[in-house]
Design a protein around this motif. Structure first.
Motif, PDB file in Angstrom:
ATOM      1  N   GLN A  36       0.808  -1.218   0.000  1.00 19.70           N
ATOM      2  CA  GLN A  36       0.000   0.000   0.000  1.00 19.70           C
ATOM      3  C   GLN A  36       0.840   1.268   0.000  1.00 19.70           C
ATOM      4  OE1 GLN A  36      -2.430   0.547   3.463  1.00 19.70           O
ATOM      5  NE2 GLN A  36      -3.772  -1.086   2.764  1.00 19.70           N
ATOM      6  N   PRO A  43     -16.460  -3.619   6.233  1.00 20.53           N
ATOM      7  CA  PRO A  43     -15.881  -3.222   4.949  1.00 20.53           C
ATOM      8  C   PRO A  43     -15.957  -1.713   4.765  1.00 20.53           C
ATOM      9  CG  PRO A  43     -18.086  -4.120   4.619  1.00 20.53           C
ATOM     10  CD  PRO A  43     -17.784  -4.250   6.090  1.00 20.53           C
ATOM     11  N   ASP A  63     -17.318   1.255  -0.041  1.00 19.42           N
ATOM     12  CA  ASP A  63     -17.267   0.737  -1.413  1.00 19.42           C
ATOM     13  C   ASP A  63     -17.208  -0.786  -1.444  1.00 19.42           C
ATOM     14  OD1 ASP A  63     -14.788   0.357  -0.355  1.00 19.42           O
ATOM     15  OD2 ASP A  63     -13.687   1.345  -1.980  1.00 19.42           O
ATOM     16  N   ASN A  83     -14.915  -2.634  -0.261  1.00 18.25           N
ATOM     17  CA  ASN A  83     -13.533  -3.116  -0.119  1.00 18.25           C
ATOM     18  C   ASN A  83     -13.317  -3.649   1.303  1.00 18.25           C
ATOM     19  OD1 ASN A  83     -10.583  -3.117   0.169  1.00 18.25           O
ATOM     20  ND2 ASN A  83     -10.589  -1.934  -1.724  1.00 18.25           N
ATOM     21  N   LYS A  93     -10.782  -3.601   3.013  1.00 14.32           N
ATOM     22  CA  LYS A  93      -9.932  -2.690   3.777  1.00 14.32           C
ATOM     23  C   LYS A  93     -10.576  -1.308   3.807  1.00 14.32           C
ATOM     24  CE  LYS A  93      -5.554  -1.311   5.113  1.00 14.32           C
ATOM     25  NZ  LYS A  93      -5.566  -1.474   6.548  1.00 14.32           N
ATOM     26  N   LEU A 105      -8.237   5.182   0.551  1.00 15.62           N
ATOM     27  CA  LEU A 105      -9.220   4.637  -0.389  1.00 15.62           C
ATOM     28  C   LEU A 105     -10.502   5.474  -0.404  1.00 15.62           C
ATOM     29  CD1 LEU A 105      -8.818   0.821   0.434  1.00 15.62           C
ATOM     30  CD2 LEU A 105      -8.060   1.947  -1.657  1.00 15.62           C
ATOM     31  N   ASN A 159     -13.034   5.445   1.600  1.00 19.43           N
ATOM     32  CA  ASN A 159     -14.235   4.622   1.814  1.00 19.43           C
ATOM     33  C   ASN A 159     -14.595   4.516   3.301  1.00 19.43           C
ATOM     34  OD1 ASN A 159     -12.237   2.996   2.788  1.00 19.43           O
ATOM     35  ND2 ASN A 159     -12.568   1.310   1.373  1.00 19.43           N
ATOM     36  N   TYR A 167     -21.864   0.965  -1.859  1.00 14.71           N
ATOM     37  CA  TYR A 167     -22.070  -0.185  -2.736  1.00 14.71           C
ATOM     38  C   TYR A 167     -23.056  -1.133  -2.071  1.00 14.71           C
ATOM     39  CZ  TYR A 167     -18.222   1.144  -5.803  1.00 14.71           C
ATOM     40  OH  TYR A 167     -17.422   1.791  -6.684  1.00 14.71           O
TER      41      TYR A 167
END
Ligand code: TRP
Length: 335
Positions: free
Chosen positions: A116, A188, A191, A193, A195, A200, A202, A221
């Motif tokens: 990352q 989550p 989004d 994800n 992570k 990100l 999110n 999402y």
């Protein structure tokens, strides 16, 4: 004697809902039953922010305020600043002998973080070995329990290995600490994800205002296989429902929404609107408390950190006395 808890946060930004379900909730829950220490892990934050010391410095208060806002009470728990406990640095050096480079290379959390951060080609030693320093954070307080998110489990496992090696080579000094995992195993990102992270984009922060929460939730999402609101939808693994389960206090409403969703009787928008409401109800008292504590000024916050660090250092220096004796480096302590 109460058993000790130690946990901590890197002061690199405000804390979010993932921190809450992973660790903050349990801090508030266990603070009476245990002697609890919460570390503001500035040394660890600097391992990947060493060029941004101002960022770390300014987030010390943010992280403290987030903890206070969710109900970690400074009269019950002890807040300490990692860099002001130099015993931890000392213990890190001794611990570094008890772990191999290849063992550290297998740590999945560190592996992800290296990717990352783009550290593959040139990996700072300090970052690579932060799990050793985290083991020292825990062991210098001789903690029994460590409330953390699931991503931290490899670090706790590493800590147990180091503590066990120390105890068997030198002398029994350290309890083998156990992780306490939040009841929501992994929240989550918005989004979907696995992570959750600032980079990100999110993340929902504990301090987000109601409009921001609404904006973020309405953009979440959901079930990617569902095209029309009349299609039967999937609840399992659907981020919106994972959040409902985690934060909506009205369990009946959640059960009803799930049922309707699976039968194609409720649309994503409605489910999200209900989540906005539930999340804002959950966050309102947290925001209110944060605001109140902030209003008491920096002096009040400084006092919490100064007195807490002092208390933590007392424990840390006792531990180091035991460590020096166990390691036969207590040369002139002959009493
Ligand atoms: N690594 C933890 C995180 O990123 C922060 C941390 C530092 C910590 N020292 C600790 C957690 C000791 C538990 C125990 O969130």
């Amino acid at each position: 004697m109460k058993k000790r808890i130690l946990t901590g946060d890197r002061p690199t930004g405000k804390l979010h809902l993932g921190h809450y379900v992973g660790s903050l909730y349990n801090r508030a829950k266990f603070q009476e039953e245990y002697d609890e220490y919460v570390l503001i892990a500035d040394v660890q934050a600097l391992t990947d922010n060493f060029e941004n010391p101002e960022k770390v410095r300014s987030n010390i208060y943010e992280v403290l305020l987030d903890n206070l806002a969710v109900g970690v009470d400074p009269n019950k728990a002890t807040f300490a600043v990692q860099s002001l406990i130099p015993e931890t640095a000392e213990l890190t050096v001794f611990f570094a002998n008890l772990v191999t480079v290849s063992r550290l290379e297998r740590n999945p959390t560190v592996k992800d973080e290296i990717k990352q951060r783009g550290f593959e080609k040139s990996l700072p030693l300090g970052f690579f070995m932060y799990p050793v320093s985290q083991a020292a954070d825990i062991c210098v307080i001789r903690a029994h329990l460590v409330p953390v998110g699931e991503d931290q489990l490899p670090h706790i496992e590493q800590t147990r290995e180091i503590a066990h090696r120390f105890n068997s080579i030198y002398k029994e000094v350290f309890p083998l600490p156990e992780a306490i995992i939040g009841k929501v195993r992994r929240l989550p990102g918005t989004d979907g994800n696995v992570k959750m992270s600032k980079s990100l984009g999110n993340v929902i922060y504990l301090g987000d205002d109601p409009e921001t929460v609404k904006y973020k939730v309405m953009g979440m999402y959901t079930d990617p296989t569902r095209v029309h609101p009349t299609d039967p939808g999937h609840v399992e693994g659907n981020p919106v429902f994972i959040y409902h389960d985690a934060f909506n206090a009205n369990k009946e409403e959640v059960a009803g929404l799930k049922d309707s969703y699976e039968k194609g009787k409720v649309g994503d928008i409605e489910v999200k609107k209900r989540l906005v409401k539930a999340l804002n109800e959950f966050l309102d008292p947290i925001r209110e408390k944060r605001f109140q504590f902030q209003g008491r000024g920096e002096k009040f916050l400084d006092e919490i950190l100064i007195s807490g660090t002092k208390k933590a250092r007392t424990v840390a220096s006792q531990t180091m006395k035991m460590v020096r004796e166990a390691m036969r480096v207590d040369y002139f302590d002959k009493d």
